[in-house]
Design a protein around this motif. Structure first.
Motif, PDB file in Angstrom:
ATOM      1  N   GLU A 166       0.833  -1.200   0.000  1.00  0.00           N
ATOM      2  CA  GLU A 166       0.000   0.000   0.000  1.00  0.00           C
ATOM      3  C   GLU A 166       0.865   1.246   0.000  1.00  0.00           C
ATOM      4  OE1 GLU A 166      -4.297   0.038   1.551  1.00  0.00           O
ATOM      5  OE2 GLU A 166      -3.012  -0.591   3.215  1.00  0.00           O
ATOM      6  N   LEU A 167       0.329   2.311  -0.559  1.00  0.00           N
ATOM      7  CA  LEU A 167       1.006   3.597  -0.513  1.00  0.00           C
ATOM      8  C   LEU A 167       1.034   4.095   0.927  1.00  0.00           C
ATOM      9  CD1 LEU A 167      -0.702   5.252  -3.600  1.00  0.00           C
ATOM     10  CD2 LEU A 167       1.535   4.166  -3.514  1.00  0.00           C
ATOM     11  N   MET A 168       1.998   4.923   1.268  1.00  0.00           N
ATOM     12  CA  MET A 168       2.098   5.411   2.647  1.00  0.00           C
ATOM     13  C   MET A 168       0.873   6.219   3.051  1.00  0.00           C
ATOM     14  SD  MET A 168       6.101   6.330   3.117  1.00  0.00           S
ATOM     15  CE  MET A 168       5.884   6.838   4.796  1.00  0.00           C
ATOM     16  N   SER A 169       0.221   6.848   2.099  1.00  0.00           N
ATOM     17  CA  SER A 169      -0.984   7.632   2.385  1.00  0.00           C
ATOM     18  C   SER A 169      -2.216   6.752   2.556  1.00  0.00           C
ATOM     19  CB  SER A 169      -1.237   8.621   1.252  1.00  0.00           C
ATOM     20  OG  SER A 169      -1.490   7.913   0.050  1.00  0.00           O
ATOM     21  N   LEU A 170      -2.077   5.447   2.307  1.00  0.00           N
ATOM     22  CA  LEU A 170      -3.185   4.482   2.319  1.00  0.00           C
ATOM     23  C   LEU A 170      -4.254   4.845   1.301  1.00  0.00           C
ATOM     24  CD1 LEU A 170      -3.568   3.876   6.156  1.00  0.00           C
ATOM     25  CD2 LEU A 170      -2.276   2.527   4.504  1.00  0.00           C
ATOM     26  N   ASP A 171      -3.860   5.569   0.267  1.00  0.00           N
ATOM     27  CA  ASP A 171      -4.756   6.010  -0.796  1.00  0.00           C
ATOM     28  C   ASP A 171      -4.843   5.022  -1.948  1.00  0.00           C
ATOM     29  OD1 ASP A 171      -6.388   8.158  -0.799  1.00  0.00           O
ATOM     30  OD2 ASP A 171      -5.031   9.487  -1.879  1.00  0.00           O
ATOM     31  N   GLY A 172      -3.964   4.010  -1.945  1.00  0.00           N
ATOM     32  CA  GLY A 172      -3.959   3.070  -3.045  1.00  0.00           C
ATOM     33  C   GLY A 172      -2.964   1.955  -2.797  1.00  0.00           C
ATOM     34  N   VAL A 173      -2.754   1.155  -3.842  1.00  0.00           N
ATOM     35  CA  VAL A 173      -1.873  -0.004  -3.738  1.00  0.00           C
ATOM     36  C   VAL A 173      -1.045  -0.116  -5.017  1.00  0.00           C
ATOM     37  CG1 VAL A 173      -3.620  -1.608  -4.645  1.00  0.00           C
ATOM     38  CG2 VAL A 173      -1.810  -2.470  -3.181  1.00  0.00           C
ATOM     39  N   VAL A 174       0.215  -0.523  -4.861  1.00  0.00           N
ATOM     40  CA  VAL A 174       1.106  -0.782  -5.989  1.00  0.00           C
ATOM     41  C   VAL A 174       1.171  -2.296  -6.159  1.00  0.00           C
ATOM     42  CG1 VAL A 174       3.433  -0.524  -6.916  1.00  0.00           C
ATOM     43  CG2 VAL A 174       2.465   1.266  -5.457  1.00  0.00           C
ATOM     44  N   ILE A 175       0.902  -2.764  -7.360  1.00  0.00           N
ATOM     45  CA  ILE A 175       0.907  -4.204  -7.644  1.00  0.00           C
ATOM     46  C   ILE A 175       1.878  -4.473  -8.782  1.00  0.00           C
ATOM     47  CG2 ILE A 175      -0.464  -6.157  -8.442  1.00  0.00           C
ATOM     48  CD1 ILE A 175      -2.904  -4.787  -7.181  1.00  0.00           C
ATOM     49  N   PHE A 231      -5.580   3.496  -7.296  1.00  0.00           N
ATOM     50  CA  PHE A 231      -5.958   4.468  -6.272  1.00  0.00           C
ATOM     51  C   PHE A 231      -7.401   4.221  -5.847  1.00  0.00           C
ATOM     52  CE2 PHE A 231      -2.546   6.406  -8.674  1.00  0.00           C
ATOM     53  CZ  PHE A 231      -1.734   6.889  -7.670  1.00  0.00           C
ATOM     54  N   TYR A 232      -7.621   4.070  -4.532  1.00  0.00           N
ATOM     55  CA  TYR A 232      -8.955   3.818  -3.999  1.00  0.00           C
ATOM     56  C   TYR A 232      -9.826   5.059  -4.155  1.00  0.00           C
ATOM     57  CZ  TYR A 232      -6.194   0.386  -1.332  1.00  0.00           C
ATOM     58  OH  TYR A 232      -5.323  -0.593  -0.945  1.00  0.00           O
ATOM     59  N   SER A 233     -11.123   4.824  -4.438  1.00  0.00           N
ATOM     60  CA  SER A 233     -12.044   5.956  -4.482  1.00  0.00           C
ATOM     61  C   SER A 233     -12.602   6.241  -3.096  1.00  0.00           C
ATOM     62  CB  SER A 233     -13.176   5.711  -5.479  1.00  0.00           C
ATOM     63  OG  SER A 233     -13.943   4.606  -5.093  1.00  0.00           O
ATOM     64  N   TYR A 234     -12.798   5.199  -2.295  1.00  0.00           N
ATOM     65  CA  TYR A 234     -13.280   5.342  -0.927  1.00  0.00           C
ATOM     66  C   TYR A 234     -12.507   4.383  -0.049  1.00  0.00           C
ATOM     67  CZ  TYR A 234     -17.262   7.615  -3.090  1.00  0.00           C
ATOM     68  OH  TYR A 234     -18.046   8.449  -3.817  1.00  0.00           O
ATOM     69  N   TRP A 235     -12.483   4.628   1.223  1.00  0.00           N
ATOM     70  CA  TRP A 235     -11.824   3.726   2.156  1.00  0.00           C
ATOM     71  C   TRP A 235     -12.681   2.500   2.411  1.00  0.00           C
ATOM     72  CZ3 TRP A 235      -7.602   4.811   5.832  1.00  0.00           C
ATOM     73  CH2 TRP A 235      -6.773   5.798   5.355  1.00  0.00           C
ATOM     74  N   ARG A 236     -13.958   2.612   2.204  1.00  0.00           N
ATOM     75  CA  ARG A 236     -14.829   1.468   2.481  1.00  0.00           C
ATOM     76  C   ARG A 236     -14.932   0.597   1.235  1.00  0.00           C
ATOM     77  NH1 ARG A 236     -19.781   5.497   2.966  1.00  0.00           N
ATOM     78  NH2 ARG A 236     -19.692   6.201   0.842  1.00  0.00           N
ATOM     79  N   GLN A 237     -15.362  -0.625   1.436  1.00  0.00           N
ATOM     80  CA  GLN A 237     -15.430  -1.582   0.354  1.00  0.00           C
ATOM     81  C   GLN A 237     -16.795  -1.582  -0.309  1.00  0.00           C
ATOM     82  OE1 GLN A 237     -14.330  -5.253   2.232  1.00  0.00           O
ATOM     83  NE2 GLN A 237     -12.177  -4.935   1.765  1.00  0.00           N
TER      84      GLN A 237
END
Length: 115
Positions: free
Chosen positions: A80-89, A106-112
């Motif tokens: 995950e990015l340090m900002s918890l805004d997304g993930v690198v795969i 990059f996540y649009s929301y923190w919830r699923q």
């Protein structure tokens, strides 16, 4: 039923199968704002609005009404990015001939997404 102490003993070895499986379960159902791909050190947007889906033993990234990446969970290198805004795969992409790709979702929301 999961063991109550399981979260205390999460694997920290990014090469272990358990770490990859736990990360895939964590990412399953995440809504995405956009997806970029790193090509020769330059990031290009390859899709907008989508989701990360775990299906059997594979992880799929859907975006722009298309499968951008499909890989086996055991081949996965992700963080995950340090900002918890997304993930690198980084993984070999089955959908595009098995070439290794680095994708940043990059996540649009923190919830699923609700299933």
């Amino acid at each position: 039923m999961p063991k109550p102490t399981r979260h205390w003993t999460r694997s920290k070895n990014i090469n272990s199968k358990r770490y990859k499986r736990d990360l895939a379960n964590y990412l399953d159902g995440r809504a995405l704002k956009c997806v970029t791909e790193r090509i020769n050190g330059i990031e290009e947007v390859v899709g907008k609005s989508g989701a990360i889906i775990k299906k059997d033993d594979e992880l799929l990234i859907y975006s722009s009404q298309d499968v951008l990446m499909r890989t086996k969970i055991e081949w996965l290198y992700a963080w995950e990015l340090m900002s918890l805004d997304g993930v690198v795969i980084t993984a070999p992409d089955i959908e595009h001939g098995g070439e290794e790709r680095t994708v940043i979702a990059f996540y649009s929301y923190w919830r699923q997404i609700e299933n």
